[in-house]
Design a protein around this motif. Structure first.
Motif, PDB file in Angstrom:
ATOM      1  N   THR A   1       9.683 -70.655  18.055  1.00  0.00           N
ATOM      2  CA  THR A   1       9.492 -69.212  18.220  1.00  0.00           C
ATOM      3  C   THR A   1      10.647 -68.627  19.009  1.00  0.00           C
ATOM      4  OG1 THR A   1       7.078 -69.249  18.032  1.00  0.00           O
ATOM      5  CG2 THR A   1       8.034 -67.496  19.369  1.00  0.00           C
ATOM      6  N   ASN A   2      11.070 -67.442  18.633  1.00  0.00           N
ATOM      7  CA  ASN A   2      12.181 -66.756  19.290  1.00  0.00           C
ATOM      8  C   ASN A   2      11.727 -65.383  19.763  1.00  0.00           C
ATOM      9  OD1 ASN A   2      14.761 -66.035  20.156  1.00  0.00           O
ATOM     10  ND2 ASN A   2      15.279 -65.140  18.179  1.00  0.00           N
ATOM     11  N   GLY A   3      11.753 -65.177  21.100  1.00  0.00           N
ATOM     12  CA  GLY A   3      11.443 -63.863  21.628  1.00  0.00           C
ATOM     13  C   GLY A   3       9.996 -63.715  22.042  1.00  0.00           C
ATOM     14  N   ILE A   4       9.653 -64.217  23.252  1.00  0.00           N
ATOM     15  CA  ILE A   4       8.291 -64.103  23.770  1.00  0.00           C
ATOM     16  C   ILE A   4       8.351 -63.465  25.158  1.00  0.00           C
ATOM     17  CG2 ILE A   4       6.293 -65.377  24.652  1.00  0.00           C
ATOM     18  CD1 ILE A   4       6.272 -65.375  21.702  1.00  0.00           C
ATOM     19  N   ASN A   5       7.489 -62.497  25.380  1.00  0.00           N
ATOM     20  CA  ASN A   5       7.355 -61.852  26.682  1.00  0.00           C
ATOM     21  C   ASN A   5       5.914 -62.025  27.160  1.00  0.00           C
ATOM     22  OD1 ASN A   5       7.902 -60.265  28.970  1.00  0.00           O
ATOM     23  ND2 ASN A   5       7.283 -58.402  27.912  1.00  0.00           N
ATOM     24  N   ILE A   6       5.737 -62.700  28.295  1.00  0.00           N
ATOM     25  CA  ILE A   6       4.415 -62.922  28.881  1.00  0.00           C
ATOM     26  C   ILE A   6       4.420 -62.298  30.263  1.00  0.00           C
ATOM     27  CG2 ILE A   6       2.732 -64.639  29.640  1.00  0.00           C
ATOM     28  CD1 ILE A   6       4.025 -66.593  27.633  1.00  0.00           C
ATOM     29  N   THR A   7       3.544 -61.317  30.492  1.00  0.00           N
ATOM     30  CA  THR A   7       3.572 -60.625  31.771  1.00  0.00           C
ATOM     31  C   THR A   7       2.171 -60.163  32.165  1.00  0.00           C
ATOM     32  OG1 THR A   7       4.600 -58.809  33.010  1.00  0.00           O
ATOM     33  CG2 THR A   7       4.089 -58.379  30.709  1.00  0.00           C
ATOM     34  N   GLY A   8       1.885 -60.216  33.462  1.00  0.00           N
ATOM     35  CA  GLY A   8       0.595 -59.746  33.951  1.00  0.00           C
ATOM     36  C   GLY A   8      -0.565 -60.583  33.444  1.00  0.00           C
ATOM     37  N   VAL A   9      -0.433 -61.911  33.498  1.00  0.00           N
ATOM     38  CA  VAL A   9      -1.432 -62.806  32.923  1.00  0.00           C
ATOM     39  C   VAL A   9      -1.967 -63.741  34.004  1.00  0.00           C
ATOM     40  CG1 VAL A   9      -1.844 -64.598  31.194  1.00  0.00           C
ATOM     41  CG2 VAL A   9      -0.327 -62.691  30.660  1.00  0.00           C
ATOM     42  N   LYS A  10      -3.282 -63.975  34.011  1.00  0.00           N
ATOM     43  CA  LYS A  10      -3.929 -64.939  34.888  1.00  0.00           C
ATOM     44  C   LYS A  10      -4.428 -66.103  34.045  1.00  0.00           C
ATOM     45  CE  LYS A  10      -5.445 -61.421  38.198  1.00  0.00           C
ATOM     46  NZ  LYS A  10      -6.618 -60.805  38.876  1.00  0.00           N
ATOM     47  N   ILE A  11      -3.996 -67.313  34.390  1.00  0.00           N
ATOM     48  CA  ILE A  11      -4.336 -68.483  33.587  1.00  0.00           C
ATOM     49  C   ILE A  11      -4.838 -69.598  34.502  1.00  0.00           C
ATOM     50  CG2 ILE A  11      -3.546 -70.162  31.878  1.00  0.00           C
ATOM     51  CD1 ILE A  11      -1.267 -68.277  31.188  1.00  0.00           C
ATOM     52  N   GLY A  12      -6.008 -70.137  34.197  1.00  0.00           N
ATOM     53  CA  GLY A  12      -6.525 -71.306  34.878  1.00  0.00           C
ATOM     54  C   GLY A  12      -7.103 -72.249  33.843  1.00  0.00           C
ATOM     55  N   THR A  13      -6.576 -73.481  33.735  1.00  0.00           N
ATOM     56  CA  THR A  13      -6.933 -74.368  32.634  1.00  0.00           C
ATOM     57  C   THR A  13      -6.977 -75.818  33.096  1.00  0.00           C
ATOM     58  OG1 THR A  13      -4.686 -74.925  31.882  1.00  0.00           O
ATOM     59  CG2 THR A  13      -5.613 -72.840  31.105  1.00  0.00           C
ATOM     60  N   GLY A  14      -7.262 -76.708  32.127  1.00  0.00           N
ATOM     61  CA  GLY A  14      -7.182 -78.136  32.362  1.00  0.00           C
ATOM     62  C   GLY A  14      -5.901 -78.731  31.834  1.00  0.00           C
ATOM     63  N   ASP A  15      -4.907 -77.886  31.519  1.00  0.00           N
ATOM     64  CA  ASP A  15      -3.602 -78.356  31.045  1.00  0.00           C
ATOM     65  C   ASP A  15      -2.552 -77.332  31.461  1.00  0.00           C
ATOM     66  OD1 ASP A  15      -1.481 -79.552  29.374  1.00  0.00           O
ATOM     67  OD2 ASP A  15      -3.114 -80.615  28.402  1.00  0.00           O
ATOM     68  N   ASP A  16      -1.452 -77.241  30.712  1.00  0.00           N
ATOM     69  CA  ASP A  16      -0.393 -76.305  31.079  1.00  0.00           C
ATOM     70  C   ASP A  16      -0.882 -74.859  30.999  1.00  0.00           C
ATOM     71  OD1 ASP A  16       1.557 -78.320  31.420  1.00  0.00           O
ATOM     72  OD2 ASP A  16       1.903 -78.370  29.258  1.00  0.00           O
ATOM     73  N   CYS A  17      -0.498 -74.064  31.976  1.00  0.00           N
ATOM     74  CA  CYS A  17      -0.751 -72.621  31.864  1.00  0.00           C
ATOM     75  C   CYS A  17       0.074 -72.044  30.714  1.00  0.00           C
ATOM     76  CB  CYS A  17      -0.422 -71.932  33.171  1.00  0.00           C
ATOM     77  SG  CYS A  17      -1.562 -72.346  34.511  1.00  0.00           S
ATOM     78  N   VAL A  18       1.362 -72.364  30.716  1.00  0.00           N
ATOM     79  CA  VAL A  18       2.241 -72.033  29.586  1.00  0.00           C
ATOM     80  C   VAL A  18       3.019 -73.292  29.244  1.00  0.00           C
ATOM     81  CG1 VAL A  18       4.122 -70.597  28.712  1.00  0.00           C
ATOM     82  CG2 VAL A  18       2.468 -69.628  30.342  1.00  0.00           C
ATOM     83  N   ALA A  19       3.019 -73.672  27.972  1.00  0.00           N
ATOM     84  CA  ALA A  19       3.770 -74.838  27.501  1.00  0.00           C
ATOM     85  C   ALA A  19       4.760 -74.386  26.444  1.00  0.00           C
ATOM     86  CB  ALA A  19       2.825 -75.891  26.913  1.00  0.00           C
ATOM     87  N   MET A  20       6.026 -74.774  26.619  1.00  0.00           N
ATOM     88  CA  MET A  20       7.076 -74.438  25.659  1.00  0.00           C
ATOM     89  C   MET A  20       7.638 -75.734  25.101  1.00  0.00           C
ATOM     90  SD  MET A  20       8.814 -71.389  27.950  1.00  0.00           S
ATOM     91  CE  MET A  20       8.359 -72.195  29.503  1.00  0.00           C
ATOM     92  N   ILE A  21       7.465 -75.919  23.796  1.00  0.00           N
ATOM     93  CA  ILE A  21       7.917 -77.157  23.166  1.00  0.00           C
ATOM     94  C   ILE A  21       8.960 -76.834  22.103  1.00  0.00           C
ATOM     95  CG2 ILE A  21       5.812 -78.408  23.757  1.00  0.00           C
ATOM     96  CD1 ILE A  21       4.791 -77.970  20.967  1.00  0.00           C
ATOM     97  N   SER A  22       9.176 -77.740  21.189  1.00  0.00           N
ATOM     98  CA  SER A  22      10.294 -77.702  20.246  1.00  0.00           C
ATOM     99  C   SER A  22      10.587 -76.314  19.681  1.00  0.00           C
ATOM    100  CB  SER A  22       9.987 -78.664  19.088  1.00  0.00           C
ATOM    101  OG  SER A  22      10.938 -78.540  18.050  1.00  0.00           O
ATOM    102  N   GLY A  23      11.864 -75.909  19.769  1.00  0.00           N
ATOM    103  CA  GLY A  23      12.314 -74.685  19.115  1.00  0.00           C
ATOM    104  C   GLY A  23      11.931 -73.392  19.811  1.00  0.00           C
ATOM    105  N   THR A  24      11.528 -73.456  21.071  1.00  0.00           N
ATOM    106  CA  THR A  24      11.185 -72.246  21.814  1.00  0.00           C
ATOM    107  C   THR A  24      12.450 -71.659  22.440  1.00  0.00           C
ATOM    108  OG1 THR A  24       8.985 -73.103  22.323  1.00  0.00           O
ATOM    109  CG2 THR A  24       9.791 -71.291  23.676  1.00  0.00           C
TER     110      THR A  24
END
Length: 364
Positions: A161-184
């Motif tokens: 993916t090309n071009g991501i904007n993440i703002t003003g977000v609350k994340i609580g999980t059992g893994d990554d809050c944000v994960a960026m993998i191949s081709g990000t």
């Protein structure tokens, strides 16, 4: 899906001049008895701008696919909260090894110019959002929550993916809050509160053939609370693509609150210990600026790089991390760990940097 929150997802394949038409799922047979599966696709075929409205109520869904290309722009309005009921499903699967529970709450595939806002997603079975093959998407004003012990419940997972904007977000999980993998590529993350979870992560990279680089990532004004990691780049020790790289990262104005591993670059990820440590993906051009707060462990910064491909141009500018103690014995004495790192440090360095210290920082 229930509650009174309003979620809006806007998909803009192109600008349409026709008037906006409302498509209410209740008029297509969707009922709120909590038993029926419901979907609607006429909005995609409307020759103009369309709004799909899901009114208040409880709708039990299996997989629902909204498939384009559409004739015009489409807006989804969901007056409710997405509830994946992951905890109940995991309990049912507790003694069944063949029970499949890792369903994603929402997948966004091949969307251009999308905007997701004002959404509450809770207790996902697997991840909350997966973003694949998209261009120019914004996620804002979201709350994504899963219990800490529900594993593989990433908040937002991005690839190809090309071009991501993440703002003003609350994340609580059992893994990554944000994960960026191949081709990000070309990601801007700001004003995110992460915790619990595994932090904001790149990777792991290099496990599968055909993976591509991750580059141009900026994380600013974010807070990590009780996470296992803060900022992490993780690549396999023996990637199938030998020239795979993670590059052009800026981490700036970050607060750590009782984080196990505040800053990590690990080029030697190999959980089964069967890797050639001389063959690694490369990490370079990583800048860490104005990072402060507390570490739960005694190691604040980990740069575990490779003799074959050392981490290059790693800069640390104004780092102030201290040990966190909940046993009444005061602050832990912190240290950093560096292996095969080329770079420089500037300004305050607490604990002392293990990259060379210089008087003035590089220009941004």
């Amino acid at each position: 899906m229930y509650g009174k929150y309003l979620f809006m997802l806007c998909l803009w394949p192109f600008i349409a001049e026709a008037h906006i038409k409302l498509f209410n799922v209740a008029e297509y047979g969707a009922i709120t008895d909590g038993k029926e599966d419901n979907s609607v696709s006429d909005a995609c075929n409307w020759n103009g701008s369309a709004t799909v409205l899901i009114p208040e109520g409880t709708y039990m869904l299996k997989s629902v696919i909204f498939k384009g290309p559409c004739n015009g722009s489409v807006t989804f309005q969901i007056k409710g909260t997405l509830d994946g009921q992951g905890s109940a499903t995991r309990q049912k699967c507790k003694n069944n090894a063949n029970c499949e529970i890792l369903f994603t709450t929402m997948d966004f595939d091949f969307i251009t110019n999308g905007h997701v806002q004002n959404l509450h997603s809770i207790d996902s079975k697997g991840g909350h959002f997966i973003v694949f093959g998209c261009e120019n998407m914004t996620f804002t004003d979201l709350t994504l929550k899963s219990p800490e012990n529900n594993h593989n419940t990433d908040g937002i997972k991005i690839s190809q993916t090309n071009g991501i904007n993440i703002t003003g977000v609350k994340i609580g999980t059992g893994d990554d809050c944000v994960a960026m993998i191949s081709g990000t590529k070309n990601v801007r993350i700001s004003n995110v509160v992460c915790g619990p979870g595994h932090g904001i992560s790149v990777g792991s990279l290099g496990k599968n053939d055909g993976e591509t680089d991750v580059e141009d990532i900026v994380v600013k004004n974010c807070t990590f609370v009780g996470t296992s990691n803060g900022l992490r780049i993780k690549t396999w020790a023996a990637p199938l693509k030998k020239n795979l790289k993670a590059s052009k990262f800026v981490y700036e104005d970050i607060v750590m609150n009782n984080v196990q591993n505040p800053v990590v670059i690990d080029q030697q990820y190999c959980p089964l210990h069967q890797c050639d440590l001389k063959v690694c993906a490369s990490s370079y051009n990583v800048a860490c600026r104005n990072i402060r707060g507390s570490s739960k462990s005694d190691i604040a910064v980990i740069f575990n790089c490779s003799k074959d491909k050392p981490c290059q141009n790693i800069t640390m500018d104004n780092i102030n991390l201290w040990g966190y103690s909940d046993n009444g014995k005061g602050r832990l004495l912190l240290r950093n760990y560096c292996f095969e790192v080329n770079g420089a440090s500037y300004g305050k360095q607490s604990p002392p940097s293990c990259t060379p210290h210089r008087a003035t920082p590089l220009s941004a």
